[in-house]
Structures are given as structure tokens and as C-alpha cells.
Design an enzyme around this catalytic site. Structure first.
Site, PDB file in Angstrom:
ATOM      1  N   HIS A   1      -0.839   4.698   5.042  1.00 16.58           N
ATOM      2  CA  HIS A   1      -0.845   4.256   3.652  1.00 16.58           C
ATOM      3  C   HIS A   1      -1.907   3.206   3.323  1.00 16.58           C
ATOM      4  CE1 HIS A   1       0.771   3.436  -0.290  1.00 16.58           C
ATOM      5  NE2 HIS A   1       1.063   2.178   0.013  1.00 16.58           N
TER       6      HIS A   1
ATOM      7  N   ARG B   1       7.874  -2.853   5.488  1.00 15.45           N
ATOM      8  CA  ARG B   1       7.470  -1.451   5.674  1.00 15.45           C
ATOM      9  C   ARG B   1       7.265  -1.073   7.140  1.00 15.45           C
ATOM     10  NH1 ARG B   1       3.181  -0.670   0.652  1.00 15.45           N
ATOM     11  NH2 ARG B   1       4.775  -0.586  -0.978  1.00 15.45           N
TER      12      ARG B   1
ATOM     13  N   GLY C   1     -12.476  -4.044  -8.392  1.00 15.46           N
ATOM     14  CA  GLY C   1     -13.805  -3.921  -8.974  1.00 15.46           C
ATOM     15  C   GLY C   1     -13.839  -4.264 -10.445  1.00 15.46           C
TER      16      GLY C   1
END
Length: 634
Positions: free
Chosen positions: A370, A298, A16
Site C-alpha cells: 500500500h 496496519r 505537489g
């Protein structure tokens, strides 16, 4: 006289702020809407670093290798042109941040220091200790404040996005938002809206995400006609501290600096960890893949830890394994000062919540939800002489004209699994590209926001007022907080790291029930000042609708790819499923269609790791385990 263009950015995190900064630089007026003060946005929680193939260590690294690692890590589900641009922009982004004053760690010679992260063999991750996200967020906020002081940027902090406003032609022409202090809902006309609202970890309850990360804003856009891409792709981080309220992230940087994952070879071993000799420790990641070791991607490390614990071989038979850096100090001679210089932000969290010194004692960790690789579908346009045509209005725009998205809330960059330290990078490159897309879109606008008729604004406000009033006066028998607990249990147990068609079907039925019960809540707080119960219940409704897309996407995708490993179909199937799943909201349930993945640079192939989830099951749980799942014996 030309009317000044005005753009809304929803979300005050890295994506943003980068979008707002770039738009303000170009002379566009920007309003930033944020649930919390922008310095409390979830980007502040990022720890490990930001990727970029700067190659200061002379390892032969390059943007192409960064691109290749990202595509391989994403299991070839990422559209390749935007990923290539991301990798090409990364070194310049890191140097830009350095010039902004981000206190990156340095080598003794004064060069930027880089560490390794998962899914790569190069030192590619620039870092500011273990608080990189915080340092980047503060640096960008300083830049945005320059334009705020000049009146180019307005901040609406403590406001919640409640919906977009579309004109009669279906273009996004504004938004509605609620002041969370006065509880008043307002409608705002804008020339364009950019969504930068982060992830949806709260859907799964105990995640590493902040409590504001419900995914509610994305769900609202999805319910208003925006396409939701790859919703089933949810990342589980391998190393987190499970807590009663949430999970605390133990960054991949711990493994990047030499941390090792292990359990005693004898699960009944009661000896103190330092008394267990090396020969009696099972460094299972290093055995599964001696090349990548503890820095496998991951999805693979998370799955390996899960499988080890599922068969009862976790530390003391519990759902935990050791993440160990004690050897750095004890055996490799690294001083406590040097270790803290690299990792103090993470280690402080562990010591605070676990009451143990992680430099001398192995940390006890377990995977936690996550990140969402899925998100709002956004477009791009290839360039003729460059990777992307940066003058195209299509870049980062959703299927709703005038509505853009960047950061974790878009689906664009990570495919089926995100490599660590690519998140901060995609927030910044995505925000930058979104700003360019908006500028191109504004040039071709035939009408400005000021031309939007008053009735359209009034009707949008009325619709959201009625929704708020319904929930604030609801006198049913349900407790929204207990319903959220039910939702998170359904999602983690049936659509988490361990997926089967049967469990997913069960989740689908339970979500139907929850979507009806959420309208029967009894809200004891009906106040019109700083009311927390009603916005939470509204977010719960939106989380349930988002969950339906996640579950349905997992049900339909009959293969295993990256973070989506389904026991019934444990192999990747490029012939049928090298496709982005695109969900469209319908009242009766999501409707899916599919688009081919753009593989213009790198042909799909097997991932370059020695191991995948299929082989993990075979090597840890036994060759017959998957067959027993299919037969219903497990």
C-alpha cells in the site's frame, strides 16, 4: 532588475498542489510536471480521511496525543520534531480545507464529523464520505487554477520526469522531462525542484497503488546522488480485494465505522456466513487486543491476517478473511442511507468488482502492498520558540542543494509504519513546509536559473535522449512486462510481509540478474508518438535499482520494527537499530550508513498495543513456530 524566480514541482497530487499553491501565493512562478492530468494523480484514490486533533467530541484529544500515536505507530523510527509540527498544524489544515469548500461530513448539529482510525482511541479523522482524497485534490486544484489563470502556474500534464540537472557545484538547477505524446525530451532550467511523486507500489506488482506509482522518479534522484531513507519500510494494508491486475483498497474507514475482521473457527465450515453464529466466529483482532481490536495499527492487523491464512484458517481455506459491516444494518439499526453517507465510495468498489452487496454480506479481503514509509531523505531545522524554524532553507531539502521533496516520496514522517489518515495530512503539511524551505533557499541564491550555461542543459538532454534511444532500438530476447512480473514475484515473496534473511539474500541475487536482463529487452514498439513500451522499460530499470535498496536495507536491519518483521530477528532492538538507514546508490549495489533518530520529545518505549508481530506468531501459530523458522524446519 530582479530576475523572477521559477520553481519546478514534479507531481500533481496533494503534496505537489499544496507546494505549488504556497509558492504561487508568495509570488514565485511555478511549473507543475505530472504524468497524468493532476486530477488523476494517485491522491484521488485516498478514501478514509485526514487526521487532526480538533477534539470536537470532547474526548480530551490534543496535538500532543496525535503526535504520540504517530510516533508509537511508527515504532519510534520517526524523527520527532517534524512529526510534532505535523500534529500541531493538523487542525488548522482541516479548517483551511473546510474553507476551500471540501464537503466534509457533518454531524446533525452541523459540526465537522470525525471517525476513528487505526492506532488511536480518539475520533480524530475528518472525512468526506469515503472519497476524501478526491475531494481534497479537487479543492486544491481549484486554488492552483487561480494562479494558473494569472500566469503564475504552468502545468505540464502528460510529461514524465527523467532526471535532475546539477551545476558544477552539485546544486540542483533544473530537470529533464519527456512529453509522452510527442516523445520529445526537453531540459528546463529552474531555481529549485520539488519532488512530490508519490509511492512505489508497482515494484511489488499487485498493490493498491495506481499503475503510475513505480517510484521511478525517486529512483532517478537516488541514482543521481540523493540519499534514500529507510527504503526497507514498506506498508502492507490489511484490507484489499486481490485482483488479477491489482489490489483494490478497502479503506480503514470501514473498520473505523465498526467493521469487524473474522473467520469461521472451523476453517472447513461451508455454511453461509450469516448462518455461522457469533460463538463459532473467530474475531481474532479483538481477541489479540481487546482495547484496540480491529483498529490496531496496519502493520499488526496485516500480519495477523497473513498468519491466520498461512496456517490454513482463512475463509474456505483460501487467502481471505471476512471484513464485516453487515451487523451495522442488521443488528445496530443503521439505515443503508447512513452507511452509504459514510462509506459509499468504498462499498461501490467492492460491489462493482465482487458482485456482492457489502452492506448485507461480509467482504472478503486480504492484505496488499500500500505505502512506502521510506523515500528521499529530507532535512529539517529545530526552532528556538517553535517546533521547527520555518524560515530555514533546510526544511524538506534533500542532501542535494536545491532539491526538495514532500509527500509519500519523502521519508520524514511515518517511521516504520504509517497510521491511517496521516498520509493526506503529511502531503499537505509537508508541501507547505517544502514551499517555506524553497522560499528561504531562493533568498540566499547567488545565481538564478537563467545563468545556467547552455552546455549543461544540452548535456543533460543528450544523456536522456541516448537512454531513450537505447531502449527504443533494443532487440534483445527479454519481454519487459514478463521481467516486471518476475520483479514483483521476487519482491512480494521474498521481501513482503514475511521476511527471512535467507529469502532476502535470494532476492538480492535475483535482482542482480534482473538488472542485467532489463538491458536486453525486445521492444516491438519503436514509434515516436505516444510510445508506452519504452517509458515502461525505463521505469522497470529504475524500479530494479530501487528494489535493491529495499532488499539490502531489510537484509542489514537485524531487528523487527513496524512493517519490517524479520523472522530471524523478531524483536525490536533500540540499542543498535534506533537509526534511520540511509542508502547511497552505487553501480555495484547500494551503500548504507545510519543516523540516530531524533527522540527529543518522547523516549522510546514498548508500543502501547497489547500485541506485536512476535506475540501474534506465538498466539496464532504456536510458541515454537519462530524457533522452527530459525532452525530451518519451516
Amino acid at each position: 532588475m530582479t530576475t523572477e524566480k521559477h520553481v519546478a514541482v514534479v507531481g500533481g497530487g496533494l503534496a505537489g498542489l499544496m507546494t505549488a499553491m504556497k509558492l504561487a501565493e508568495a509570488g514565485i512562478k511555478v511549473s507543475v510536471f505530472s504524468l497524468v492530468p493532476v486530477k488523476r494523480s494517485h491522491s484521488v484514490c485516498a478514501q478514509g480521511g485526514i487526521n487532526g486533533a480538533v477534539n470536537l467530541r470532547g474526548e480530551g484529544d490534543s496535538p500532543y496525543l496525535h503526535f504520540e500515536d504517530t510516533i508509537t505507530g511508527g515504532d519510534f523510527l520517526n524523527h520527532q520534531p517534524p512529526v510534532m509540527r505535523m500534529a500541531e498544524r493538523a487542525p488548522s489544515i482541516i479548517y483551511l480545507l473546510d474553507r476551500m469548500g471540501v464537503p466534509f461530513n457533518r454531524t446533525p448539529e452541523g459540526y465537522l464529523s470525525f471517525r476513528r482510525f487505526g492506532g488511536t482511541l480518539k475520533h480524530r479523522t475528518a472525512y468526506a464520505g469515503a472519497t476524501t482524497g478526491q475531494q481534497l485534490l479537487y479543492a486544491l486544484d481549484e486554488q492552483v487554477r487561480r494562479y494558473e489563470a494569472d500566469g503564475k502556474v504552468l502545468k505540464y500534464e502528460g510529461w514524465e520526469f527523467t532526471g535532475i540537472i546539477k551545476d558544477s557545484e552539485g546544486n540542483c538547477r533544473g530537470l529533464t522531462a519527456q512529453d509522452l505524446t510527442t516523445m520529445e525530451i526537453h531540459s528546463f532550467p529552474f531555481d529549485s525542484v520539488v519532488m512530490c511523486t508519490g509511492g512505489n507500489g508497482v515494484v511489488f506488482g499487485k498493490s493498491t497503488n495506481s499503475i503510475i506509482n513505480t517510484g521511478g522518479a525517486v529512483s532517478i534522484c537516488y541514482q543521481q546522488g540523493a540519499t534514500y531513507g529507510n527504503p526497507e519500510m514498506i506498508q502492507i494494508h490489511p484490507t484489499a480485494i486481490p485482483g488479477e491486475d491489482k489490489c483494490r483498497l478497502m479503506s480503514e474507514s470501514v473498520r473505523g465505522e465498526g467493521g469487524r475482521v473474522w473467520v469461521p473457527r472451523d476453517p472447513k465450515d461451508t455454511r453461509y456466513h450469516t448462518d455461522i453464529p457469533e460463538s463459532e466466529r473467530w474475531y481474532f483482532c479483538e481477541e489479540l487486543d481487546p482495547v484496540y481490536g480491529n483498529l490496531l495499527s496496519r502493520d499488526i492487523v496485516s500480519f495477523a491476517i497473513y498468519c491466520v491464512c498461512r496456517i490454513g484458517r482463512g475463509v474456505q481455506g483460501k487467502q481471505q478473511v471476512y471484513l464485516d459491516i453487515s451487523h451495522l444494518h442488521r443488528e445496530k439499526g443503521m439505515s443503508r442511507e447512513l452507511i452509504n453517507d459514510k462509506l459509499e465510495g468504498v462499498l461501490e468498489i467492492y460491489e462493482k468488482f465482487m458482485r456482492e452487496d457489502p452492506i448485507d454480506n461480509p467482504m472478503r479481503i486480504y492484505p496488499g502492498v500500500h505505502y512506502s514509509m521510506g523515500g528521499l531523505w529530507v532535512d529539517y531545522e529545530r526552532g528556538k520558540e517553535t517546533t521547527l524554524d520555518e524560515s530555514s532553507h533546510r526544511n524538506q531539502m534533500t542532501n542535494i542543494p536545491g532539491l526538495f521533496a514532500a509527500g509519500e516520496c519523502d521519508f520524514q514522517y511515518h517511521g516504520a509504519n504509517r497510521l491511517g489518515a496521516n498520509a493526506l495530512l503529511t502531503c499537505l503539511t509537508g508541501g507547505e513546509l517544502a514551499a517555506l524551505g524553497v522560499l528561504a533557499y531562493l533568498k540566499n541564491m547567488s545565481q538564478s536559473a537563467e545563468s545556467l550555461d547552455a552546455k549543461t542543459l544540452q548535456d543533460a538532454k543528450k544523456e536522456r535522449d541516448e537512454e531513450y534511444q537505447y531502449f527504443s532500438t533494443s532487440k534483445g530476447s527479454e519481454n519487459p512486462y514478463r521481467l516486471h512480473q518476475e520483479l514483483s514475484d521476487v519482491m512480494w515473496n521474498n521481501c513482503g510481509i514475511w521476511r527471512t534473511q535467507k529469502d532476502l539474500g535470494s532476492a538480492k541475487e535475483k535482482l542482480k540478474d534482473l538488472s542485467e536482463r532489463v538491458y536486453q529487452c525486445n521492444l516491438i514498439d519503436s514509434s515516436d508518438w505516444a510510445n508506452q513500451a519504452v517509458p515502461f522499460t525505463r521505469a522497470l530499470k529504475n524500479m530494479i535499482e530501487m528494489s535493491k535498496a529495499i532488499v539490502e536495507g531489510a537484509l542489514i536491519r537485524n531487528e523487527s520494527r513496524g512493517a519490517h518483521f524479520k523472522m530471524d530477528t523478531p524483536n525490536r532492538d533500540d540499542e543498535k537499530w534506533l537509526k534511520t538507514s540511509l542508502a547511497t546508490w552505487k553501480k555495484e549495489g547500494p551503500e548504507f550508513k545510519f543516523e540516530d533518530v531524533d527522540c527529543c520529545y518522547l523516549a522510546p518505549r514498548a508500543r502501547k498495543y497489547r500485541i506485536n508481530q512476535n506475540k501474534i506468531v506465538e498466539e496464532i501459530m504456536g510458541k515454537d513456530y519462530l524457533a522452527s523458522i530459525s532452525s530451518g524446519d519451516k
